[in-house]
Scaffold this active site. Structure first.
Site, PDB file in Angstrom:
ATOM      1  N   CYS A   2       0.768  -1.136   0.025  1.00 32.10           N
ATOM      2  CA  CYS A   2       0.143  -0.050   0.115  1.00 32.10           C
ATOM      3  C   CYS A   2       0.923   1.248   0.008  1.00 32.10           C
ATOM      4  CB  CYS A   2      -0.831   0.043   1.254  1.00 32.10           C
ATOM      5  SG  CYS A   2      -1.786  -1.400   1.578  1.00 32.10           S
ATOM      6  N   ARG A  54      -4.605   1.141  -1.317  1.00 34.61           N
ATOM      7  CA  ARG A  54      -4.380  -0.024  -0.999  1.00 34.61           C
ATOM      8  C   ARG A  54      -4.174  -0.975  -2.352  1.00 34.61           C
ATOM      9  NH1 ARG A  54      -8.566  -4.552   1.395  1.00 34.61           N
ATOM     10  NH2 ARG A  54      -6.996  -6.187   2.214  1.00 34.61           N
ATOM     11  N   LEU A  55      -3.189  -1.925  -2.180  1.00 33.64           N
ATOM     12  CA  LEU A  55      -3.147  -3.116  -2.967  1.00 33.64           C
ATOM     13  C   LEU A  55      -3.535  -4.415  -2.280  1.00 33.64           C
ATOM     14  CD1 LEU A  55      -2.123  -4.136  -5.781  1.00 33.64           C
ATOM     15  CD2 LEU A  55       0.154  -4.630  -4.719  1.00 33.64           C
ATOM     16  N   VAL A  58      -3.984  -9.583   1.183  1.00 29.32           N
ATOM     17  CA  VAL A  58      -4.394 -10.501   2.363  1.00 29.32           C
ATOM     18  C   VAL A  58      -5.935  -9.703   2.902  1.00 29.32           C
ATOM     19  CG1 VAL A  58      -3.997 -11.449   4.514  1.00 29.32           C
ATOM     20  CG2 VAL A  58      -2.219 -11.338   2.965  1.00 29.32           C
ATOM     21  N   ASN A  81       1.647   0.201   5.483  1.00 29.22           N
ATOM     22  CA  ASN A  81       2.032  -0.356   4.082  1.00 29.22           C
ATOM     23  C   ASN A  81       2.861  -1.563   4.564  1.00 29.22           C
ATOM     24  OD1 ASN A  81       3.237  -0.609   1.769  1.00 29.22           O
ATOM     25  ND2 ASN A  81       4.846   0.841   2.129  1.00 29.22           N
ATOM     26  N   GLY A  82       2.590  -2.442   3.957  1.00 28.96           N
ATOM     27  CA  GLY A  82       3.545  -3.806   4.312  1.00 28.96           C
ATOM     28  C   GLY A  82       2.878  -5.164   4.308  1.00 28.96           C
ATOM     29  N   GLU A  83       3.578  -5.982   4.752  1.00 31.03           N
ATOM     30  CA  GLU A  83       3.003  -7.506   5.257  1.00 31.03           C
ATOM     31  C   GLU A  83       3.798  -8.055   6.455  1.00 31.03           C
ATOM     32  OE1 GLU A  83       0.096  -9.100   3.716  1.00 31.03           O
ATOM     33  OE2 GLU A  83       1.167  -8.181   2.008  1.00 31.03           O
ATOM     34  N   ASP A 106      -3.850  -8.207   8.775  1.00 32.45           N
ATOM     35  CA  ASP A 106      -2.744  -8.083   9.755  1.00 32.45           C
ATOM     36  C   ASP A 106      -2.812  -6.514  10.527  1.00 32.45           C
ATOM     37  OD1 ASP A 106      -2.299  -6.928   7.469  1.00 32.45           O
ATOM     38  OD2 ASP A 106      -0.274  -7.836   7.199  1.00 32.45           O
ATOM     39  N   GLY A 381      14.964 -12.969  -5.018  1.00 26.11           N
ATOM     40  CA  GLY A 381      16.361 -13.249  -4.420  1.00 26.11           C
ATOM     41  C   GLY A 381      17.107 -12.110  -4.069  1.00 26.11           C
TER      42      GLY A 381
END
Length: 616
Positions: A2, A54-55, A58, A81-83, A106, A381
């Site tokens: 987000c 927002r994207l 979840v 903003n985050g996960e 979350d 990676g």
């Protein structure tokens, strides 16, 4: 992922001019909407303004922000903003303490954790995040940034109002905040760019919350506190135990970061880092009778134009094809054209609000734009080389002896285009040395370490705080510009903490670079991939690209309104454009001296013009 923005003033009532401040919040959301095209929201109270785009990844239904929680008649708010990768554990812990939840997000877990544990709740989070918490009870705003600095969070003070945003452009929506740049800011661009001193926003009086810190903004002060830092201590695990622990941490991080209510994919270069991430993801999806989607990146015509050198010893495609067969993945070979990567240099600036990593950045923008219509979450990676010691400056003698940043040991390539009087004003070597020494002094030393190991620890510190941060910035801006969430499992703070103290003889046992990671990946990859020599992010070797850039630079020289003309020397630049290119000599990290230096000049000129940057 987000985007967040907002403002706070403990002694001003924003609602007395509701229309004005609501328009500012709406404008902030509009400016950073690419970070979150799925939903948006704002909130305005006497002392607080919050904005969010927002994207949806979840909790697709009930994850709207700003989000609020009321306890005993008092209401707290959050934009985030985050996960979060340990949501379930935290939710169960909080339920055991009597808390209830209205959503599966979350976001609510984070806000509830704040209510239970106070500002230090952040130490319980495993994730990537930029968080703003509205606490009307304490009459304060608290801004948090994740440990590794994966997610950005800028702030400034205008008319005694604290203003914050995920992107610099969000700050510029607030009255009185202007894109001004001083001599220090010019040095950030010309002397150490595209890197950036931690905590600076390049523009005058603009800052970024430091990684692993939070900023408490109260009526009488703003104070930044550290909640996480690396600590040096002797590594006591055996080599076998170190391999086992590393394998567990890497696998656990990758599995945790697969959490999503939408399909995930991986970026696959055929190198050990992305291949290991892809292999673990493929195994997990196979348990669910699902097939992993993978993407690889290259340039049109590179098969014919590629020339091996010390920085890029081999092409990726043969190794990608081997991994696709090994994984049985649904693979997409993506190629960027010469014209696309040149045209997207400007979009790269718009994504960063600053000059960036030239075509390494613009091409990644293109690739992310191709991935996002098919997948909204990608695991990468990124960061393994910084953490496991994959770069040449970890072990080359000249890097150990250089009293400067090992990826920018010679500033001559940067100075070759600049006016003599401008060079005299900048004092580039002095600025770079002063910045380097200030950062070096922060290295968590380990008493009794040998001089070689102590120096390697210093280089590791510089990599984590500088080089890795530049690449994390690139990954965040290029992916979010297309509404794609790119995750970086190697940047899990547990991996960083553990590997920080593992000695070089274990990381590179038998003089094999990143041997510890390779040993931890035994059984998950073919040996040809597991022990492949490092090859960095691909570059174009098409001479037509260099010709195209040279034409753009000449156009800048002929346009008397070009803002960069106050800094670059016309005759020097024309000589540079007519000189033969050196594709093996980088001017920053592994950016090649000629074409990517030209691209950087183009970006600086566009940035100054587009943002109407005022030079102080």
């Amino acid at each position: 992922m987000c985007g967040i923005s907002g403002f706070f003033h403990a002694k001003r009532d924003f609602t007395k001019e509701r229309a004005k401040y609501q328009e500012i919040l709406d404008s902030m959301n509009d400016r950073i909407r690419r970070r979150g095209p799925d939903d948006s929201g704002t909130f305005l109270s006497p002392h607080f303004g919050l904005a969010h785009v927002r994207l949806s990844i979840v909790d697709l239904v009930t994850g709207h922000q700003p989000m609020f929680k009321t306890v005993q008649g008092q209401t707290w708010g959050i934009v985030y903003n985050g996960e979060l990768y340990n949501t379930d554990e935290l939710r169960q812990e909080l339920k055991g303490l009597g808390h209830t939840f209205e959503t599966a997000s979350d976001t609510e877990v984070i806000l509830t954790s704040y209510l239970e544990y106070g500002p230090e709740f952040v130490t319980k989070l495993n994730g990537i995040f930029a968080i703003a918490i509205m606490d009307p009870v304490q009459d304060r705003l608290i801004l948090y940034r994740d440990r590794a600095g994966v997610k950005p969070l800028f702030y400034t003070v205008a008319e005694e109002t604290v203003v914050f945003s995920s992107e610099l452009k969000g700050l510029l929506c607030f009255p009185g905040i202007k894109p001004r740049i001083s001599k220090n800011g010019l040095n950030e661009i010309f002397s150490i760019g595209p890197a950036r001193t931690s905590g600076t926003g390049v523009f005058e009086d603009v800052y970024e919350v430091l990684p692993g810190h939070y900023l408490i903004c109260a009526p009488d002060h703003c104070r930044q506190d550290c909640y996480w830092k690396l600590e040096s201590h002797p590594h006591e695990d055996s080599y076998e135990k170190t391999i086992e622990t590393t394998a567990f941490l890497v696998e656990d991080s990758i599995r945790r970061q697969m959490v999503s209510d939408v399909p995930v994919c991986t970026f696959l270069s055929g190198g050990v880092d992305s291949s290991l991430v892809s292999s673990i993801c493929a195994q997990e999806l196979k348990k669910q009778n699902k097939r992993l989607t993978t993407f690889s990146f290259d340039f049109v015509g590179n098969k014919e134009n590629f020339k091996a050198n010390s920085f890029q010893p081999s092409q990726d495609r043969p190794y990608v094809e081997q991994m696709v067969s090994y994984l049985n993945s649904d693979h997409h070979f993506l190629e960027c054209s010469t014209r696309a990567q040149a045209e997207l240099l400007k979009d790269s600036v718009l994504a960063h609000d600053l000059p960036a990593m030239a075509d390494v950045d613009s091409s990644m923008l293109y690739f992310c734009s191709q991935v996002s219509p098919l997948c909204k979450v990608a695991l990468t990676g990124e960061c393994a080389d910084e953490i496991f010691g994959g770069y040449p400056w970890f072990h080359r003698e000249e890097c150990f002896k250089a009293h400067t940043f090992p990826w920018t040991m010679d500033l001559k390539a940067r100075q070759v285009l600049l006016k003599d009087d401008f060079l005299g004003e900048l004092h580039m070597e002095e600025y770079a040395r002063r910045t380097y020494e200030a950062s070096l002094a922060q290295t968590p030393a380990l008493p009794g370490e040998s001089p070689t190991e102590a120096r390697r620890r210093e280089i590791s510190w510089l990599n984590l705080r500088w080089f890795m941060q530049t690449l994390l910035n690139r990954m965040d801006r290029t992916s979010m510009y297309s509404g794609l969430e790119a995750r970086v499992p190697f940047a899990d703070h547990r991996i960083i903490e553990y590997l920080w103290n593992v000695p070089w003889e274990m990381k590179a046992k038998d003089n094999v670079v990143k041997n510890l990671l390779r040993q931890a990946g035994r059984g998950m990859l073919p040996d040809e991939i597991l022990f492949r020599r490092k090859s960095p992010y691909p570059k174009t070797y098409d001479k037509a690209y260099e010709t195209l850039l040279a034409g753009k630079v000449r156009d800048i020289l002929e346009d008397t309104s070009s803002p960069i003309l106050q800094f670059i020397d016309r005759e020097k630049t024309l000589r540079f454009l007519s000189s033969p290119s050196d594709y093996g000599k980088p001017w920053y990290g592994q950016l090649m001296a000629a074409p990517q230096m030209m691209a950087y000049v183009i970006q600086i000129d566009f940035w100054m013009r587009q943002y109407q940057v005022e030079v102080l």
